[in-house]
Design an enzyme around this catalytic site. Structure first.
Site, mmCIF file in Angstrom:
data_model
loop_
_atom_site.group_PDB
_atom_site.id
_atom_site.type_symbol
_atom_site.label_atom_id
_atom_site.label_comp_id
_atom_site.label_asym_id
_atom_site.label_seq_id
_atom_site.Cartn_x
_atom_site.Cartn_y
_atom_site.Cartn_z
ATOM 1 N N TYR A 138 0.841 -1.203 0.000
ATOM 2 C CA TYR A 138 0.000 0.000 0.000
ATOM 3 C C TYR A 138 0.872 1.248 0.000
ATOM 4 O O TYR A 138 1.699 1.431 0.890
ATOM 5 C CB TYR A 138 -0.895 0.023 1.234
ATOM 6 C CG TYR A 138 -1.986 -1.023 1.292
ATOM 7 C CD1 TYR A 138 -2.267 -1.862 0.210
ATOM 8 C CD2 TYR A 138 -2.738 -1.189 2.449
ATOM 9 C CE1 TYR A 138 -3.269 -2.819 0.288
ATOM 10 C CE2 TYR A 138 -3.741 -2.147 2.531
ATOM 11 C CZ TYR A 138 -3.988 -2.962 1.450
ATOM 12 O OH TYR A 138 -4.974 -3.908 1.529
ATOM 13 N N PRO B 153 -16.269 -4.604 1.886
ATOM 14 C CA PRO B 153 -17.616 -5.034 2.280
ATOM 15 C C PRO B 153 -18.712 -4.120 1.740
ATOM 16 O O PRO B 153 -19.889 -4.499 1.756
ATOM 17 C CB PRO B 153 -17.557 -4.986 3.809
ATOM 18 C CG PRO B 153 -16.551 -3.937 4.112
ATOM 19 C CD PRO B 153 -15.499 -4.091 3.047
ATOM 20 N N GLY C 208 -16.618 -1.378 -2.885
ATOM 21 C CA GLY C 208 -15.907 -0.232 -3.445
ATOM 22 C C GLY C 208 -16.729 1.043 -3.427
ATOM 23 O O GLY C 208 -16.509 1.949 -4.235
ATOM 24 N N GLY C 209 -17.693 1.123 -2.502
ATOM 25 C CA GLY C 209 -18.525 2.318 -2.370
ATOM 26 C C GLY C 209 -19.891 2.193 -3.013
ATOM 27 O O GLY C 209 -20.757 3.056 -2.824
#
Length: 339
Positions: A54, A227, A230-231
């Site tokens: 990341y 969950p 991705g929005g």
């Protein structure tokens, strides 16, 4: 009062919502990341998930930035012993150049013993800690025998560098292969699985078809990523309306099917009845699924985080759960397509 959940059969107990850190150093700078972690910790949160890569996909980011931010935050707050730190190994961290600039000399990725040992030391340094609570294989490495990977993980546990091991993005047969190898070779076994899991189609089916049964039967904790799809399940996407201004909106477009809009609209209906938000309803549904420990949420602001933490004060009734399950039921959708 929040009840912490045991991660599978391990000795780790987690806040019911984990804090993902993919956005740290990407869509949230260090100051904003500190604010988000402060708010999460003050709410009782203790589970922060990251990865060594990341966020290598952003310009000027070599990887490890999220781990470094988390490390500086824990040191500044003096709360390392209160936090369950989970990180991952597997992804490419870039190559080292030889003195003629001819490219990569050593492969800096994978699940080989050589790379796992090096990557773990690098993560410990960036996190400014002497141990990682949960060290996860980010995804499978087809070039490395699973025995080698698990043997390296076992040595890290024996050295005290790692407390428990888990995996992310493994198929059911790969997960079973790993569990069988651990049992047969007397090696450390995965205590958790981090799959993509949400109400969206076909994501729900991909997890529930086989992986969920493995987690239940073998006592693995489930800590899913994305969950909220991705929005897509936050309520900001509406049927027939333009896409919102978001860094993820472009990638979401292909998932905006009529089937998924049916799910989104059902979440909105249930949310209206509870004076809640669709994202809270989606998370509340997940928290009541078999083997679920803690969905991993992401936030770019304290306000976003506070909204998501509001999930924990929700109590969905059986009718709500049944309706959400029905509209997102992958077996029903498959049957209708076959007619």
């Amino acid at each position: 009062m929040t009840t912490y959940r045991r991660l599978g059969r391990s000795g780790l107990h987690l806040f019911p919502l984990g804090l993902g850190s993919m956005q740290f150093g990407w869509s949230a700078d260090e100051a904003k990341s500190f604010e988000i972690m402060d708010a999460y910790y003050q709410a009782g949160g203790n589970f922060i998930d990251t990865a060594d890569i990341y966020t290598t996909w952003t310009p000027g980011n070599p990887g490890g930035v999220s781990e470094e931010i988390i490390g500086r935050w824990m040191k500044a707050r003096g709360n390392r012993d209160d936090i369950v730190v989970a990180t991952k190994v597997r992804g490419a961290m870039g190559g080292m150049q030889d003195n003629q600039g001819r490219g990569s000399v050593h492969q800096r990725e994978g699940l080989s013993r050589r790379w796992i040992m090096r990557a773990c030391e690098d993560s410990l340094r960036r996190l400014q800690t002497d141990h990682i609570d949960l060290y996860q294989a980010h995804w499978i490495d087809n070039q490395t025998p699973i025995e080698e990977t698990l043997s390296a993980f076992t040595e890290l546990v024996q050295r005290g560098y790692v407390r428990y091991i888990g995996c992310s993005n493994f198929s059911a047969w790969r997960l079973m292969q790993a569990l069988w190898t651990s049992d047969r070779k007397h090696l450390e076994a995965f205590v958790s699985l981090q799959p993509e899991y949400s109400l969206l189609s076909p994501t729900r089916a991909n997890f529930e078809r086989e992986l969920q049964r493995v987690a239940v039967e073998y006592g693995l904790g489930v800590i899913p990523w994305s969950p909220l799809g991705g929005g897509l399940l936050t309520g900001k996407y509406r049927r027939g309306e333009p896409l919102p201004d978001s860094v993820r909106a472009g990638g979401a477009a292909q998932r905006l099917t009529d089937e998924n809009f049916d799910i989104i609209e059902t979440l909105q209906t249930v949310a209206d009845a509870h004076n809640a938000k669709p994202a809270q309803i989606a998370l509340a549904w997940l928290l009541q699924q078999p083997a679920m420990t803690a969905p991993i949420i992401g936030a770019n602001s304290v306000e976003q985080l506070s909204d998501l933490l509001g999930t924990l004060s929700l109590q969905l009734g059986e009718r709500d759960l049944a309706e959400i399950s029905r509209v997102s039921d992958w077996e029903r959708a498959r049957t209708e397509l076959e007619r």
